[in-house]
Design a protein around this motif. Structure first.
Motif, PDB file in Angstrom:
ATOM      1  N   ASP A 151       2.052   9.133  -2.732  1.00  0.00           N
ATOM      2  CA  ASP A 151       1.660   7.941  -3.481  1.00  0.00           C
ATOM      3  C   ASP A 151       2.785   6.927  -3.638  1.00  0.00           C
ATOM      4  OD1 ASP A 151      -0.975   8.835  -3.878  1.00  0.00           O
ATOM      5  OD2 ASP A 151      -0.353  10.060  -5.600  1.00  0.00           O
ATOM      6  N   ARG A 152       3.897   7.153  -2.986  1.00  0.00           N
ATOM      7  CA  ARG A 152       5.002   6.206  -3.066  1.00  0.00           C
ATOM      8  C   ARG A 152       4.789   5.040  -2.097  1.00  0.00           C
ATOM      9  NH1 ARG A 152      10.312  10.223  -3.398  1.00  0.00           N
ATOM     10  NH2 ARG A 152       9.614  11.439  -5.215  1.00  0.00           N
ATOM     11  N   PHE A 153       5.690   4.044  -2.194  1.00  0.00           N
ATOM     12  CA  PHE A 153       5.577   2.843  -1.374  1.00  0.00           C
ATOM     13  C   PHE A 153       6.726   2.788  -0.360  1.00  0.00           C
ATOM     14  CE2 PHE A 153       2.956   2.016  -4.977  1.00  0.00           C
ATOM     15  CZ  PHE A 153       1.917   1.235  -4.480  1.00  0.00           C
TER      16      PHE A 153
ATOM     17  N   ARG B 178       0.841  -1.197   0.000  1.00  0.00           N
ATOM     18  CA  ARG B 178       0.000   0.000   0.000  1.00  0.00           C
ATOM     19  C   ARG B 178       0.873   1.243   0.000  1.00  0.00           C
ATOM     20  NH1 ARG B 178      -4.218  -0.099   4.738  1.00  0.00           N
ATOM     21  NH2 ARG B 178      -4.870   1.765   3.586  1.00  0.00           N
ATOM     22  N   SER B 179       0.373   2.297  -0.589  1.00  0.00           N
ATOM     23  CA  SER B 179       1.112   3.555  -0.577  1.00  0.00           C
ATOM     24  C   SER B 179       1.210   4.078   0.848  1.00  0.00           C
ATOM     25  CB  SER B 179       0.415   4.587  -1.457  1.00  0.00           C
ATOM     26  OG  SER B 179      -0.804   5.021  -0.859  1.00  0.00           O
TER      27      SER B 179
ATOM     28  N   SER C  19      -1.825   6.064   2.029  1.00  0.00           N
ATOM     29  CA  SER C  19      -2.974   5.312   2.535  1.00  0.00           C
ATOM     30  C   SER C  19      -2.736   4.850   3.960  1.00  0.00           C
ATOM     31  CB  SER C  19      -3.266   4.114   1.625  1.00  0.00           C
ATOM     32  OG  SER C  19      -2.206   3.175   1.657  1.00  0.00           O
TER      33      SER C  19
END
Length: 335
Positions: free
Chosen positions: A152-154, A113-114, A117
């Motif tokens: 929005d990165r992981f 998930r990012s 989130s």
């Protein structure tokens, strides 16, 4: 100063089952006394450092305060409500008031998930959605020194220090009154540790958050804490304002811990007392004073009676030792 958090008589014991060989030979399960009657107080906006060797029970104290573990005895009162006695449903409504930052930030992030989130999840659990949610997440990223373009990165795209900033952002989202910081900088480089500590101090000053800062590094604890509690084998053995504890420790265990802290001074002539032996098993703690098997001051009386935590010679300073003093310990071994 009134307390935000009051912990009284907190105990948590675990049943350690005997192995196959032990069961065949009639060995009984061990009762591990991880936490065995701990008292703590934290005022609003205050940082209490909780220190001790690995295995002393300090992380279990934090988990019991958060109700990630159910205490076997004692009370955990947050702003007048006993958390230990609440049902799971009643506890859910108070989750926003007490949060945690874990030692390993990668383990607390879902790699699929990012990170945005992950930071948003607590807010969503309490009803925030849409534009308001997106702006709140962006604001949290900014407050911990991360950019909107990173939402929005992981997790694998971030450094260890950045991941810990994400953990802090997630804990901060619901504007808690208390955050339990469980070894939050122990896995980080020294320079990054300083950045995270300064960030925590800034956030505390801005939002008035109280911290329970769990650590084994006394140099870090000194920098961030207003007061310090020292744990040994499930018990608090000394507590005092930070300046008092570091200037005039009274418990032999505290003195030994402080003597082991490295200092940037080639002419350092401190009496380096090295603790003898290993930490006893919490399933079979020594009688009387639990520290007596490693203490250079111990005598037969220490085996007979457990010393209570009582007020020492300064305000807010308490120590659990029959022979507490502000003098140095006798040197029982060479450095």
């Amino acid at each position: 100063m009134s307390s935000l958090l009051e912990v009284r008589g907190l105990s948590r014991h675990f049943r350690a089952k005997a192995g196959i060989v032990g069961r065949l030979t009639g060995q009984r399960d061990d009762l591990l006394r991880a936490v065995d009657g701990v008292d703590l107080d934290i005022a609003a906006g205050e940082t209490l450092g909780l220190v001790g060797e690995s295995g002393c029970g300090k992380s279990t104290v934090g988990r019991c305060i958060l109700r990630l573990e159910r205490p076997d005895a004692g009370t955990v009162v947050l702003d007048g409500r006993d958390l230990a006695g609440l049902s799971d449903g009643q506890m859910r409504s108070l989750r926003k008031d007490v949060q945690i930052v874990f030692q390993d930030p990668m383990a607390s992030l879902n790699p699929r998930r990012s990170v945005g989130s992950a930071v948003a999840e607590p807010l969503m659990n309490f009803g925030m959605t849409g534009t308001r949610l997106r702006e709140a997440v962006a604001d949290l990223f900014a407050r911990v020194g991360l950019g909107r373009d990173q939402i929005d990165r992981f997790p694998h795209e971030f450094s260890g220090g950045q991941r810990q900033r994400l953990g802090i952002a997630r804990a901060l989202g619901l504007r808690p009154r208390l955050i339990v910081l469980d070894e939050p900088v122990s896995a980080l480089d020294v320079s990054v540790q300083a950045q995270i500590i300064n960030l925590l101090i800034d956030l505390q000053q801005e939002f008035g958050i109280a911290y329970l800062f769990i650590a084994h590094d006394l140099a870090v604890v000194e920098h961030i804490s207003h007061r310090v509690a020292v744990m040994y084998l499930g018990k608090v053995v000394e507590t005092a304002p930070t300046a008092t504890l570091y200037r005039a420790p009274q418990h032999p265990y505290t003195k030994a811990l402080l003597a082991a802290v490295p200092v940037d001074d080639p002419d350092d002539s401190r009496n380096r007392v090295i603790l003898q032996g290993d930490l006893p098993s919490p399933s079979n703690p020594p009688s009387g004073c639990r520290f007596r098997t490693r203490c250079p001051l111990a005598d037969p009386y220490c085996a007979e009676k457990e010393p209570p935590l009582v007020a020492a010679d300064e305000e807010q300073h308490a120590v659990a030792c029959h022979y507490a003093s502000t003098g140095p310990l006798p040197q029982n071994t060479s450095a």
